[in-house]
Design a protein around this motif. Structure first.
Motif, PDB file in Angstrom:
ATOM      1  N   PHE A  10      53.486  44.900  30.783  1.00  0.00           N
ATOM      2  CA  PHE A  10      53.686  45.284  32.178  1.00  0.00           C
ATOM      3  C   PHE A  10      52.940  44.341  33.115  1.00  0.00           C
ATOM      4  O   PHE A  10      53.473  43.962  34.166  1.00  0.00           O
ATOM      5  N   THR A  11      51.739  43.940  32.744  1.00  0.00           N
ATOM      6  CA  THR A  11      50.963  43.033  33.593  1.00  0.00           C
ATOM      7  C   THR A  11      51.739  41.754  33.857  1.00  0.00           C
ATOM      8  O   THR A  11      51.841  41.292  34.997  1.00  0.00           O
ATOM      9  N   ARG A  12      52.313  41.182  32.811  1.00  0.00           N
ATOM     10  CA  ARG A  12      53.075  39.935  32.965  1.00  0.00           C
ATOM     11  C   ARG A  12      54.314  40.131  33.825  1.00  0.00           C
ATOM     12  O   ARG A  12      54.558  39.370  34.764  1.00  0.00           O
ATOM     13  N   PHE A  13      55.100  41.172  33.536  1.00  0.00           N
ATOM     14  CA  PHE A  13      56.336  41.383  34.280  1.00  0.00           C
ATOM     15  C   PHE A  13      56.074  41.873  35.705  1.00  0.00           C
ATOM     16  O   PHE A  13      56.831  41.558  36.616  1.00  0.00           O
ATOM     17  N   SER A  14      55.008  42.638  35.905  1.00  0.00           N
ATOM     18  CA  SER A  14      54.704  43.096  37.262  1.00  0.00           C
ATOM     19  C   SER A  14      54.249  41.927  38.135  1.00  0.00           C
ATOM     20  O   SER A  14      54.508  41.918  39.336  1.00  0.00           O
ATOM     21  N   LEU A  15      53.591  40.936  37.545  1.00  0.00           N
ATOM     22  CA  LEU A  15      53.226  39.741  38.298  1.00  0.00           C
ATOM     23  C   LEU A  15      54.474  38.995  38.744  1.00  0.00           C
ATOM     24  O   LEU A  15      54.587  38.580  39.905  1.00  0.00           O
ATOM     25  N   GLU A  16      55.433  38.838  37.821  1.00  0.00           N
ATOM     26  CA  GLU A  16      56.704  38.202  38.189  1.00  0.00           C
ATOM     27  C   GLU A  16      57.417  39.004  39.277  1.00  0.00           C
ATOM     28  O   GLU A  16      57.959  38.435  40.228  1.00  0.00           O
ATOM     29  N   ALA A  17      57.433  40.327  39.127  1.00  0.00           N
ATOM     30  CA  ALA A  17      58.075  41.189  40.120  1.00  0.00           C
ATOM     31  C   ALA A  17      57.386  41.071  41.472  1.00  0.00           C
ATOM     32  O   ALA A  17      58.043  40.991  42.515  1.00  0.00           O
ATOM     33  N   SER A  18      56.060  41.042  41.451  1.00  0.00           N
ATOM     34  CA  SER A  18      55.298  40.918  42.704  1.00  0.00           C
ATOM     35  C   SER A  18      55.610  39.616  43.424  1.00  0.00           C
ATOM     36  O   SER A  18      55.757  39.591  44.654  1.00  0.00           O
ATOM     37  N   MET A  19      55.721  38.530  42.663  1.00  0.00           N
ATOM     38  CA  MET A  19      56.055  37.239  43.272  1.00  0.00           C
ATOM     39  C   MET A  19      57.484  37.254  43.822  1.00  0.00           C
ATOM     40  O   MET A  19      57.741  36.694  44.886  1.00  0.00           O
ATOM     41  N   TYR A  20      58.391  37.893  43.123  1.00  0.00           N
ATOM     42  CA  TYR A  20      59.775  38.027  43.601  1.00  0.00           C
ATOM     43  C   TYR A  20      59.786  38.801  44.925  1.00  0.00           C
ATOM     44  O   TYR A  20      60.445  38.405  45.887  1.00  0.00           O
ATOM     45  N   ILE A  21      59.053  39.896  44.963  1.00  0.00           N
ATOM     46  CA  ILE A  21      58.987  40.716  46.179  1.00  0.00           C
ATOM     47  C   ILE A  21      58.349  39.927  47.313  1.00  0.00           C
ATOM     48  O   ILE A  21      58.865  39.907  48.436  1.00  0.00           O
ATOM     49  N   LYS A  22      57.250  39.255  47.039  1.00  0.00           N
ATOM     50  CA  LYS A  22      56.564  38.477  48.079  1.00  0.00           C
ATOM     51  C   LYS A  22      57.475  37.392  48.647  1.00  0.00           C
ATOM     52  O   LYS A  22      57.546  37.196  49.859  1.00  0.00           O
ATOM     53  N   ARG A  23      58.196  36.714  47.763  1.00  0.00           N
ATOM     54  CA  ARG A  23      59.110  35.647  48.195  1.00  0.00           C
ATOM     55  C   ARG A  23      60.222  36.196  49.083  1.00  0.00           C
ATOM     56  O   ARG A  23      60.590  35.599  50.086  1.00  0.00           O
ATOM     57  N   ASN A  24      60.748  37.371  48.728  1.00  0.00           N
ATOM     58  CA  ASN A  24      61.881  37.933  49.469  1.00  0.00           C
ATOM     59  C   ASN A  24      61.472  38.780  50.677  1.00  0.00           C
ATOM     60  O   ASN A  24      62.344  39.200  51.438  1.00  0.00           O
ATOM     61  N   THR A  25      60.184  39.029  50.816  1.00  0.00           N
ATOM     62  CA  THR A  25      59.693  39.731  52.013  1.00  0.00           C
ATOM     63  C   THR A  25      58.889  38.783  52.894  1.00  0.00           C
ATOM     64  O   THR A  25      58.296  39.203  53.875  1.00  0.00           O
ATOM     65  N   TYR A  26      58.867  37.512  52.509  1.00  0.00           N
ATOM     66  CA  TYR A  26      58.211  36.473  53.300  1.00  0.00           C
ATOM     67  C   TYR A  26      56.731  36.761  53.501  1.00  0.00           C
ATOM     68  O   TYR A  26      56.169  36.439  54.549  1.00  0.00           O
TER      69      TYR A  26
END
Length: 104
Positions: A10-26
């Motif tokens: 979860f730590t690895r995938f949540s980091l990827e998810a967080s970066m995806y969210i950050k990128r798409n929410t600017y």
């Protein structure tokens, strides 16, 4: 939420998810006060990324006269973005605009 994904995974995938969210929410999400919708979105997207990675784009495979079909990455990206919008459409940034607003 209490999912079944091991913590290290979860730590690895949540980091990827967080970066995806950050990128798409600017980068418009207030990290000092993260809304619950963002937390739920992170979990959901982490789960989807794990499933996408496990599938590696394969949608079907036959053995007789061997053939393999792969899913287009656009389908995966659409699924991730649809999840993002589903959870974050009504989440506001500090300035009062949607975190998904591209022109704000």
């Amino acid at each position: 939420m209490g999912g079944k994904m091991p913590e290290s995974t979860f730590t690895r995938f949540s980091l990827e998810a967080s970066m995806y969210i950050k990128r798409n929410t600017y980068g418009r999400i207030d990290t000092s006060n993260i809304p619950k919708e963002v937390k739920y979105c992170t979990c959901s997207i982490a789960d989807k990324i794990k499933k996408i990675e496990k599938r590696i784009g394969k949608t079907s495979e036959s053995v007789g006269s061997w053939s393999v079909n792969y899913q287009e990455n656009n389908d995966d990206e659409k699924e991730l973005y649809d999840t993002l919008v589903n959870y974050l459409l009504d989440v506001k940034a500090k300035d009062g605009n949607s975190v998904l607003c591209r022109r704000c």
